[in-house]
Design a protein around this motif. Structure first.
Motif, PDB file in Angstrom:
ATOM      1  N   TYR A 118       8.950  47.979  34.273  1.00  0.00           N
ATOM      2  CA  TYR A 118       9.456  46.695  34.747  1.00  0.00           C
ATOM      3  C   TYR A 118      10.318  46.874  35.986  1.00  0.00           C
ATOM      4  O   TYR A 118      10.225  46.111  36.951  1.00  0.00           O
ATOM      5  CB  TYR A 118      10.245  46.004  33.636  1.00  0.00           C
ATOM      6  CG  TYR A 118      10.792  44.647  34.007  1.00  0.00           C
ATOM      7  CD1 TYR A 118      10.006  43.707  34.674  1.00  0.00           C
ATOM      8  CD2 TYR A 118      12.102  44.300  33.699  1.00  0.00           C
ATOM      9  CE1 TYR A 118      10.509  42.458  35.015  1.00  0.00           C
ATOM     10  CE2 TYR A 118      12.614  43.049  34.031  1.00  0.00           C
ATOM     11  CZ  TYR A 118      11.817  42.136  34.689  1.00  0.00           C
ATOM     12  OH  TYR A 118      12.324  40.913  35.036  1.00  0.00           O
TER      13      TYR A 118
ATOM     14  N   GLY B 166      12.089  43.809  26.140  1.00  0.00           N
ATOM     15  CA  GLY B 166      12.429  42.879  25.065  1.00  0.00           C
ATOM     16  C   GLY B 166      13.496  43.404  24.128  1.00  0.00           C
ATOM     17  O   GLY B 166      14.309  42.634  23.603  1.00  0.00           O
ATOM     18  N   GLU B 167      13.514  44.720  23.905  1.00  0.00           N
ATOM     19  CA  GLU B 167      14.533  45.310  23.036  1.00  0.00           C
ATOM     20  C   GLU B 167      15.929  45.194  23.653  1.00  0.00           C
ATOM     21  O   GLU B 167      16.926  45.079  22.930  1.00  0.00           O
ATOM     22  CB  GLU B 167      14.202  46.772  22.766  1.00  0.00           C
ATOM     23  CG  GLU B 167      12.946  46.975  21.930  1.00  0.00           C
ATOM     24  CD  GLU B 167      12.668  48.430  21.656  1.00  0.00           C
ATOM     25  OE1 GLU B 167      13.506  49.081  21.001  1.00  0.00           O
ATOM     26  OE2 GLU B 167      11.615  48.933  22.114  1.00  0.00           O
TER      27      GLU B 167
ATOM     28  N   LEU C 255      11.392  49.066  25.519  1.00  0.00           N
ATOM     29  CA  LEU C 255      10.812  47.824  26.006  1.00  0.00           C
ATOM     30  C   LEU C 255      11.908  46.873  26.482  1.00  0.00           C
ATOM     31  O   LEU C 255      12.992  46.807  25.887  1.00  0.00           O
ATOM     32  CB  LEU C 255       9.980  47.146  24.914  1.00  0.00           C
ATOM     33  CG  LEU C 255       8.724  47.888  24.439  1.00  0.00           C
ATOM     34  CD1 LEU C 255       7.993  47.062  23.389  1.00  0.00           C
ATOM     35  CD2 LEU C 255       7.799  48.207  25.601  1.00  0.00           C
TER      36      LEU C 255
ATOM     37  N   GLN D   8       6.694  46.781  17.068  1.00  0.00           N
ATOM     38  CA  GLN D   8       6.160  45.905  18.101  1.00  0.00           C
ATOM     39  C   GLN D   8       5.928  44.500  17.554  1.00  0.00           C
ATOM     40  O   GLN D   8       6.235  43.514  18.202  1.00  0.00           O
ATOM     41  CB  GLN D   8       4.850  46.492  18.636  1.00  0.00           C
ATOM     42  CG  GLN D   8       4.228  45.702  19.775  1.00  0.00           C
ATOM     43  CD  GLN D   8       4.761  46.114  21.125  1.00  0.00           C
ATOM     44  OE1 GLN D   8       5.738  46.830  21.197  1.00  0.00           O
ATOM     45  NE2 GLN D   8       4.136  45.655  22.191  1.00  0.00           N
TER      46      GLN D   8
ATOM     47  N   GLU E 139       8.820  35.860  28.822  1.00  0.00           N
ATOM     48  CA  GLU E 139       7.450  35.821  28.308  1.00  0.00           C
ATOM     49  C   GLU E 139       6.535  36.771  29.079  1.00  0.00           C
ATOM     50  O   GLU E 139       5.672  37.441  28.500  1.00  0.00           O
ATOM     51  CB  GLU E 139       6.922  34.389  28.411  1.00  0.00           C
ATOM     52  CG  GLU E 139       5.625  34.136  27.669  1.00  0.00           C
ATOM     53  CD  GLU E 139       5.303  32.650  27.592  1.00  0.00           C
ATOM     54  OE1 GLU E 139       4.644  32.248  26.618  1.00  0.00           O
ATOM     55  OE2 GLU E 139       5.718  31.883  28.505  1.00  0.00           O
TER      56      GLU E 139
ATOM     57  N   LEU F 184       9.307  42.826  16.915  1.00  0.00           N
ATOM     58  CA  LEU F 184       9.908  42.497  18.206  1.00  0.00           C
ATOM     59  C   LEU F 184       9.213  41.294  18.822  1.00  0.00           C
ATOM     60  O   LEU F 184       9.877  40.367  19.313  1.00  0.00           O
ATOM     61  CB  LEU F 184       9.815  43.700  19.155  1.00  0.00           C
ATOM     62  CG  LEU F 184      10.331  43.468  20.584  1.00  0.00           C
ATOM     63  CD1 LEU F 184      11.819  43.162  20.584  1.00  0.00           C
ATOM     64  CD2 LEU F 184      10.036  44.684  21.457  1.00  0.00           C
ATOM     65  N   LYS F 185       7.897  41.270  18.773  1.00  0.00           N
ATOM     66  CA  LYS F 185       7.148  40.160  19.359  1.00  0.00           C
ATOM     67  C   LYS F 185       7.533  38.837  18.717  1.00  0.00           C
ATOM     68  O   LYS F 185       7.752  37.833  19.413  1.00  0.00           O
ATOM     69  CB  LYS F 185       5.644  40.402  19.205  1.00  0.00           C
ATOM     70  CG  LYS F 185       4.791  39.300  19.838  1.00  0.00           C
ATOM     71  CD  LYS F 185       3.304  39.620  19.710  1.00  0.00           C
ATOM     72  CE  LYS F 185       2.463  38.522  20.368  1.00  0.00           C
ATOM     73  NZ  LYS F 185       1.012  38.820  20.281  1.00  0.00           N
TER      74      LYS F 185
ATOM     75  N   TRP G 271       8.583  40.920  28.595  1.00  0.00           N
ATOM     76  CA  TRP G 271       9.283  41.502  27.445  1.00  0.00           C
ATOM     77  C   TRP G 271       8.634  42.775  26.912  1.00  0.00           C
ATOM     78  O   TRP G 271       9.309  43.673  26.396  1.00  0.00           O
ATOM     79  CB  TRP G 271       9.394  40.474  26.317  1.00  0.00           C
ATOM     80  CG  TRP G 271       8.089  40.179  25.626  1.00  0.00           C
ATOM     81  CD1 TRP G 271       7.195  39.202  25.938  1.00  0.00           C
ATOM     82  CD2 TRP G 271       7.526  40.886  24.506  1.00  0.00           C
ATOM     83  NE1 TRP G 271       6.104  39.246  25.098  1.00  0.00           N
ATOM     84  CE2 TRP G 271       6.286  40.284  24.201  1.00  0.00           C
ATOM     85  CE3 TRP G 271       7.937  41.981  23.745  1.00  0.00           C
ATOM     86  CZ2 TRP G 271       5.461  40.718  23.177  1.00  0.00           C
ATOM     87  CZ3 TRP G 271       7.120  42.431  22.707  1.00  0.00           C
ATOM     88  CH2 TRP G 271       5.902  41.790  22.428  1.00  0.00           C
ATOM     89  N   ASN G 272       7.303  42.886  27.031  1.00  0.00           N
ATOM     90  CA  ASN G 272       6.608  44.032  26.436  1.00  0.00           C
ATOM     91  C   ASN G 272       6.346  45.164  27.426  1.00  0.00           C
ATOM     92  O   ASN G 272       5.554  46.061  27.167  1.00  0.00           O
ATOM     93  CB  ASN G 272       5.296  43.581  25.792  1.00  0.00           C
ATOM     94  CG  ASN G 272       4.325  42.967  26.798  1.00  0.00           C
ATOM     95  OD1 ASN G 272       4.718  42.621  27.907  1.00  0.00           O
ATOM     96  ND2 ASN G 272       3.064  42.834  26.411  1.00  0.00           N
ATOM     97  N   LYS G 273       7.016  45.151  28.567  1.00  0.00           N
ATOM     98  CA  LYS G 273       6.936  46.245  29.536  1.00  0.00           C
ATOM     99  C   LYS G 273       8.078  47.219  29.282  1.00  0.00           C
ATOM    100  O   LYS G 273       9.171  46.808  28.876  1.00  0.00           O
ATOM    101  CB  LYS G 273       7.026  45.706  30.967  1.00  0.00           C
ATOM    102  CG  LYS G 273       5.878  44.778  31.338  1.00  0.00           C
ATOM    103  CD  LYS G 273       6.114  44.112  32.689  1.00  0.00           C
ATOM    104  CE  LYS G 273       4.976  43.138  33.016  1.00  0.00           C
ATOM    105  NZ  LYS G 273       5.243  42.390  34.260  1.00  0.00           N
ATOM    106  N   THR G 274       7.839  48.501  29.546  1.00  0.00           N
ATOM    107  CA  THR G 274       8.940  49.459  29.428  1.00  0.00           C
ATOM    108  C   THR G 274       9.959  49.193  30.530  1.00  0.00           C
ATOM    109  O   THR G 274       9.634  48.599  31.568  1.00  0.00           O
ATOM    110  CB  THR G 274       8.453  50.910  29.550  1.00  0.00           C
ATOM    111  OG1 THR G 274       7.975  51.136  30.887  1.00  0.00           O
ATOM    112  CG2 THR G 274       7.349  51.212  28.538  1.00  0.00           C
TER     113      THR G 274
END
Length: 411
Positions: free
Chosen positions: A39, A389-390, A387, A2, A29, A5-6, A32-35
């Motif tokens: 999302y 973001g990934e 996530l 995490q 922004e 990734l952040k 990005w950190n939601k599954t």
């Protein structure tokens, strides 16, 4: 993971903001950190405030009939469209999609209940030479070309199946060919391609509620109805000189339609914009003296609605929440800001319509995997708890190199 990734995501956001891609940066922004599942559920939540125009619902119905939808399922799809008013508008129309577009449809469809439909409005207003390669069967390595060189710059919209396509299909392995409908020369290529794409991605994503249609066809069918009404906003834009002049001041040299034209034995597409009392491209001009001329051009397939018309119909007049990729989340809000400035648009209250709905990404371990590769035997089992973001990391360069910004939209 995490923390790493952040850091990487914040670096992407910082670079995007420096390039003035504020809307894209904001979407990343915020989400990005939601599954992927969480999302997608957020994306698919929407409450339109006004009813859909009957002419647009009728246009969707006619397109579904063209594509062979049965009476019962057609009624179910139309009910879902009318109620949900959510549409994926990212993909270009082709028989097979790219790894990114497959990921987009996986992400967008995750949060759709089984009783509803995930509808993909594929955009056919592109030439076969478009980078999405709409006239090929795309896969790792060399794809299979379906169209002769004389049509490589031709318009996908209203195109027909060529002998080369039939010959190319005969050379495919039976394991792949069985996913494509029977091809007949002279019949609609877009119907054939949409049917193939829908069948393949339903199989891969294990979802029977995926619906693929040609959004340009839908908009054309809509226009041929509303242009008959002199009180309708589209009739005013095209045939009221004062309204048209106001539109042209806010949208100077905006592409309104794409037109197929012949250059010797080669077909190509041209962009049509407003002139003083006509629509004009390099080799074509359409007088705006009355609606019948324009309607005939539309009905006979000599004009394909461009982006601004498509989204004026869907987003700003009928409150569709349109999912899109990194380019759309920049230019659609920019359209919104400019439409708000038009006096004749005040009655539609479009200021709060959702226009930045980012669906993009690639699967981290399968970033170069095409749908054809998957049906040919490649393993594919995406994790809906990944996530968002990934999904973005492996397309970092695409995000950063995009030339779309909210201030300027280049073709």
């Amino acid at each position: 993971m995490q923390i790493t990734l952040k850091g990487k995501i914040l670096d992407i956001i910082k670079t995007l903001k420096k390039a003035e891609k504020w809307r894209l940066a904001g979407c990343i922004e915020k989400n990005w950190n939601k599954t992927a599942l969480a999302y997608s559920k957020e994306l698919n939540f929407w409450r339109p405030k006004k009813p859909i125009e009957k002419e647009l619902l009728n246009a969707f119905e006619k397109e579904l009939e063209r594509l062979g939808a049965g009476k019962i399922v057609k009624a179910e799809i139309l009910h879902s469209i009318k109620k949900r008013r959510v549409l994926q508008t990212g993909p270009h129309l082709g028989a097979t999609e790219s790894p990114r577009m497959l990921c987009i449809n996986w992400l967008g469809s995750l949060g759709v209940p089984e009783k509803d439909f995930y509808v993909v409005g594929m955009f056919s207003g592109i030439p076969f030479s478009n980078r999405s390669r709409p006239g090929r069967i795309n896969k790792k390595g060399d794809g299979v070309n379906l169209f002769p060189s004389s049509l490589q710059d031709g318009l996908v919209y209203r195109s027909t199946i060529q002998n080369k396509l039939i010959e190319s299909m005969d050379k495919l392995s039976p394991n792949v060919a069985r996913y494509f409908p029977r091809a007949m020369a002279g019949h609609s290529y877009t119907k054939w391609a949409l049917t193939a794409c829908q069948h393949i991605e339903r199989k891969i994503l294990k979802k029977n509620n995926l619906i693929y249609l040609d959004i340009n066809e839908v908009v054309t069918l809509y226009l041929t109805q509303v242009l008959q009404n002199r009180f309708h906003i589209f009739h005013k834009i095209f045939f009221n000189p004062k309204i048209r002049e106001e539109f042209m001041k806010i949208f100077p040299n905006e592409i309104m339609f794409y037109a197929p034209v012949m250059d010797g034995k080669y077909e190509k597409m041209e962009n049509m914009i407003f002139a003083k009392n006509s629509l004009k491209s390099k080799n074509k001009e359409i007088a705006l003296s009355n609606s019948k001329i324009l309607m005939r051009e539309l009905e006979e397939g000599r004009l394909c609605p461009a982006l601004i018309i498509t989204f004026l119909v869907l987003t700003f007049l009928n409150e569709f929440k349109c999912f899109g990729s990194f380019a759309q989340v920049e230019y659609l809000p920019a359209y919104q800001e400019r439409f708000v400035k038009l006096k004749f648009m005040k009655e539609f209250n479009i200021e709060k319509i959702s226009t930045s709905n980012l669906t993009t990404g690639v699967f981290p371990e399968k970033s170069n995997l095409y749908p054809i590769d998957i049906i040919s035997g490649e393993k594919f089992k995406p994790n809906f708890n990944i996530l968002f973001g990934e999904l973005l990391l492996h397309m970092k360069n695409v995000l950063l190199e995009s030339y779309f910004t909210g201030n300027e939209r280049k073709k």
